[in-house]
Design an enzyme around this catalytic site. Structure first.
Site, PDB file in Angstrom:
ATOM      1  N   CYS A  54       0.836  -1.200   0.000  1.00  0.00           N
ATOM      2  CA  CYS A  54       0.000   0.000   0.000  1.00  0.00           C
ATOM      3  C   CYS A  54       0.871   1.249   0.000  1.00  0.00           C
ATOM      4  CB  CYS A  54      -0.929  -0.004   1.207  1.00  0.00           C
ATOM      5  SG  CYS A  54      -2.101   1.363   1.235  1.00  0.00           S
ATOM      6  N   CYS A  82      -6.674  -3.941   6.726  1.00  0.00           N
ATOM      7  CA  CYS A  82      -7.903  -3.149   6.633  1.00  0.00           C
ATOM      8  C   CYS A  82      -8.960  -3.794   5.757  1.00  0.00           C
ATOM      9  CB  CYS A  82      -7.580  -1.745   6.120  1.00  0.00           C
ATOM     10  SG  CYS A  82      -6.995  -1.666   4.407  1.00  0.00           S
TER      11      CYS A  82
END
Length: 366
Positions: free
Chosen positions: A101, A199
Site C-alpha cells: 500500500c 484493513c
C-alpha cells in the site's frame, strides 16, 4: 511549498498536516477512499479506510482551515494491493499488504497525482525521519520513537519518491506527545485508537478471507521425513513459522511442538518439523530498492537486517549482485540466525538507524 497532506482520519496524519501548516506551506488535505463498498473494510478505528475515518479527516481539515478532498483510489487499491495479497498467498508466500500500500498507493499513485497537480511534496503521519546531507543525498532513518517506527514499511518507496516525501512526526519522542498536541489544537481525533490489522479483511479472519477468495483444496501435512501427519483444506492458509492451528492429531516423536517449515502450493503440501529447522543464515532478496547511492552496492557491507515491521534487526552483511540469469538480487548473510522467515516477506537492511535497501525475500538457507 505546495504540500498535499494525506489525511487518513487518525491522529498522526492530522498532527502531521498541522505541522506542515505551521511550517508555512500551502497545504491541501486529501483522504484516500480505498473501497466503494465500506462494508468490505473494518469499521471504527480498527482499520484505516472506514467511513468514520473519512468524516474524521474532514473535521480535522476544517479545524486546520485547509481545503479538503476525497480521492477514489479503490480501483488502484484492489488491483495493486488486494490482488497482490491473494496472488502471493496462492503461491505459498507471505506478503505484507501495508508495504504494498505504501509502495503503490501512498507513494506512487498519490505522488503521481500530486505532481500532476503541481504539488511539491506529500506529507503523511508516518513515523520516520528524512535527513538531507550536505551533498544533497536524502537518507531515510528510523523515527525517534522506535516503538512507532515505520521505516520498515517505507523502505520500498525508493530515492525518487523519498525526494518528495515529508514525515513531520519523525522527531517526536513518543505517541503520547502527538496525542497531547492534537488535543491542544482542538483536533477531535486526539484520543482515537490506533489502526491495526489488515484493513480489507473486514472480520479479522485472514484464513476465512483467503478461503472465500481462493477456495478450498484438500491436501496433506507431512513431516520432515515425508510421512503424512495430517490434512488441510488449502496450503495458502499456512505460513512458515506457524505453530497453532495445524490440526495435527499426534505429537512428534520427541514430544516437542512442530512448526510449518515449508509451504508447497504446487503439490498443495504443508511441511512441518522441529523448531531447529526454522533458523536461517542466508537470505536472497528480489525486486531490490537501493536507498543509499553513497554505499557501494556491489561490496559486502555491514548492516542489520529486519523481516517484520516490528521485528528485531539482526547483525548481517549485505551485497547486491546479478545472478546467473541476469536478475538483480540482494544477498544478506546473517551473523545471528533468524527464525521463521518466509518467501514474500519484506527484507530491509539498515546501518544504525539509516535504511540502506529493501527487497522481497525470494530464498532462504539454513
Amino acid at each position: 511549498m505546495r504540500v498535499l497532506a494525506a489525511l487518513s482520519g487518525g491522529v498522526d496524519s492530522a498532527v502531521a498536516a498541522a505541522r506542515a501548516v505551521d511550517a508555512g506551506h500551502d497545504v491541501v488535505g486529501v483522504h484516500m477512499a480505498l473501497s466503494r463498498n465500506r462494508d468490505e473494510y473494518r469499521s471504527g478505528s480498527r482499520g484505516c479506510c472506514s467511513i468514520e475515518d473519512s468524516n474524521d479527516a474532514r473535521r480535522a481539515a476544517d479545524i486546520l482551515g485547509i481545503p479538503y478532498y476525497v480521492w477514489d483510489l479503490s480501483g488502484e487499491f484492489h488491483d495493486l494491493v488486494v490482488k497482490d495479497f491473494l496472488s502471493e498467498y496462492s503461491q505459498g508466500r507471505t506478503p505484507n499488504p501495508c508495504v504494498r500500500c505504501n509502495e503503490h498507493i501512498k507513494f506512487d499513485t498519490l505522488l503521481e497525482r500530486a505532481s500532476a497537480l503541481g504539488f511539491d511534496a506529500v506529507a503523511t503521519g508516518h513515523y520516520a525521519r528524512i535527513d538531507i546531507r550536505e551533498d544533497g543525498i536524502r537518507e531515510l532513518h528510523r523515527a525517534a520513537d522506535l516503538a512507532k517506527d515505520q521505516s520498515y514499511v517505507l523502505a520500498v518507496m525508493g530515492p525518487q519518491k523519498l525526494a518528495k516525501a515529508m514525515f513531520p512526526l519523525g522527531e517526536i519522542a513518543t505517541k503520547s506527545e502527538v496525542r497531547a498536541e492534537a488535543a491542544a489544537r482542538g483536533l477531535g481525533v486526539s484520543n482515537k485508537p490506533d489502526s491495526y490489522d489488515i484493513c480489507f479483511v473486514a472480520d479479522g479472519d485472514t484464513k476465512g478471507f483467503l478461503e472465500r477468495a481462493l477456495g478450498q483444496e484438500d491436501g496433506e501435512i507431512v513431516d520432515e521425513t515425508g510421512a503424512k501427519v495430517g490434512d488441510h483444506t488449502g496450503a495458502y492458509a499456512y505460513t512458515v513459522g506457524q505453530r497453532k492451528g495445524l490440526g495435527i492429531g499426534r505429537p512428534a516423536a520427541d514430544g516437542k511442538p512442530r512448526y510449518v517449515t515449508d509451504v508447497n502450493t504446487t503439490t498443495n503440501t504443508i511441511v512441518v518439523g522441529p523448531e531447529t529447522l526454522l533458523s536461517v543464515y542466508e537470505l536472497t532478496g528480489e525486486d531490490v530498492v537501493w536507498l543509499a547511492p553513497d554505499v557501494p552496492a556491489t561490496e559486502s557491507t555491514a548492516c542489520t537486517a529486519q523481516v517484520r515491521a516490528h521485528g528485531d534487526a539482526v547483525p548481517a552483511t549485505v551485497q547486491r549482485v546479478v545472478d546467473g540469469e541476469g536478475r538483480d538480487r540482494m544477498m544478506v548473510s546473517l551473523i545471528e540466525p533468524m527464525r521463521g522467515v518466509a518467501a514474500g516477506q519484506s527484507l530491509v537492511v539498515y546501518q544504525d538507524t539509516r535504511v540502506i535497501a529493501q527487497a522481497t525475500v525470494a530464498k532462504r538457507a539454513l
